[in-house]
Design an enzyme around this catalytic site. Structure first.
Site, PDB file in Angstrom:
ATOM      1  CD  GLU A 178      -8.810  -0.462  -4.101  1.00 49.90           C
ATOM      2  OE1 GLU A 178      -8.392  -0.890  -3.234  1.00 49.90           O
ATOM      3  OE2 GLU A 178      -8.453   0.663  -4.829  1.00 49.90           O
ATOM      4  CG  ASP A 228      -2.106   1.057   1.007  1.00 52.35           C
ATOM      5  OD1 ASP A 228      -2.760   0.803   0.056  1.00 52.35           O
ATOM      6  OD2 ASP A 228      -2.676   1.721   2.177  1.00 52.35           O
ATOM      7  CB  CYS A 242      -8.464   4.287  -4.184  1.00 53.48           C
ATOM      8  SG  CYS A 242      -7.143   3.940  -2.955  1.00 53.48           S
ATOM      9  CE1 TYR A 301      -8.113   4.712   3.752  1.00 56.02           C
ATOM     10  CE2 TYR A 301      -7.221   2.988   5.288  1.00 56.02           C
ATOM     11  CZ  TYR A 301      -7.062   3.831   4.590  1.00 56.02           C
ATOM     12  OH  TYR A 301      -5.980   4.119   3.977  1.00 56.02           O
ATOM     13  CE1 TYR A 311      -7.602   0.858   1.759  1.00 56.82           C
ATOM     14  CE2 TYR A 311      -8.553   0.261  -0.470  1.00 56.82           C
ATOM     15  CZ  TYR A 311      -7.681   0.237   0.624  1.00 56.82           C
ATOM     16  OH  TYR A 311      -6.717  -0.634   0.238  1.00 56.82           O
TER      17      TYR A 311
END
Length: 228
Positions: free
Chosen positions: A213, A52, A143, A171, A147
């Site tokens: 993802e 990441d 993204c 998140y 998330y």
């Protein structure tokens, strides 16, 4: 009798409908489940954090390209701020995680970019550089959005593991959710202006990066390496 008219779907409604099966697979993935019950192996989470960190550096570049292509000054500023925020996350939160693993951010940066990360960022950068502003936004949107949805889903459960609880809180936090709402509102504005052909490309890019993802979490779960 005048026939009733069906209101056209917003672009965000169409985009989310296109990935509902993908999102269901994400929520069902053992990596995501392991975050909340604390059973996720630390090695899998470390793999995720390192990759990441690599990903976010290129994601920041992608957001900067979105800023450069944005026709509206407010959107230029917003994407530029998000690009800075992506780098701050890489330098801050990930450094804390690496410290918990007895390593440094510099050591993480020296580890190789693995196949799924390389494929995802290559597709992402090719799309934002080569496509329209609408296509660029579609490519970076998963993204943000996935998330945020995962964060919301997991926040009530949190995790007995403090590292995983911190990731979930980041998140699920309202500050991140408000950023995502702003990008979704922009996406719907874009949807009112683009042609049917461009809309199809937008859906394709959004669906593709959403699949990446899932692949990103799966790669961490499998401990992916270069096969040769």
């Amino acid at each position: 009798m005048t026939p009733s008219r069906t209101e056209p779907r917003s672009l965000t409604d169409e985009l989310w409908a296109s990935i509902e099966p993908v999102y269901a697979k994400i929520l069902d993935h053992p990596f995501v489940g392991g975050l909340t019950d604390g059973t996720l192996p630390r090695a899998a989470f470390r793999h995720f954090v390192v990759q990441d960190s690599h990903y976010l550096r290129d994601y920041a570049r992608a957001l900067a390209v979105c800023a450069a292509k944005a026709p509206d000054e407010a959107d230029v500023r917003a994407f530029a701020d998000d690009a800075v925020g992506a780098l701050a996350a890489e330098q801050g939160m990930h450094a804390e995680f690496m410290d918990a693993f007895g390593a440094s951010a510099e050591q993480a940066a020296a580890e190789p970019v693995l196949p799924t990360t390389r494929a995802y960022t290559s597709y992402l950068l090719a799309t934002v550089y080569g496509g329209s502003f609408a296509e660029a936004v579609a490519a970076v949107l998963p993204c943000y959005w996935i998330y945020a949805r995962v964060g919301q889903e997991l926040l009530a459960k949190s995790s007995p593991d403090p590292l995983y609880a911190k990731w979930i809180a980041t998140y699920g936090d309202e500050a991140f959710q408000s950023v995502v709402r702003r990008v979704l509102a922009l996406t719907d504005r874009i949807g009112e202006e683009i042609s049917p052909a461009e809309r199809r490309r937008v859906v394709e890019h959004f669906t593709t990066t959403s699949r990446y993802e899932w692949m990103f979490w799966d790669a961490a779960w499998r401990g992916e390496t270069w096969p040769v």
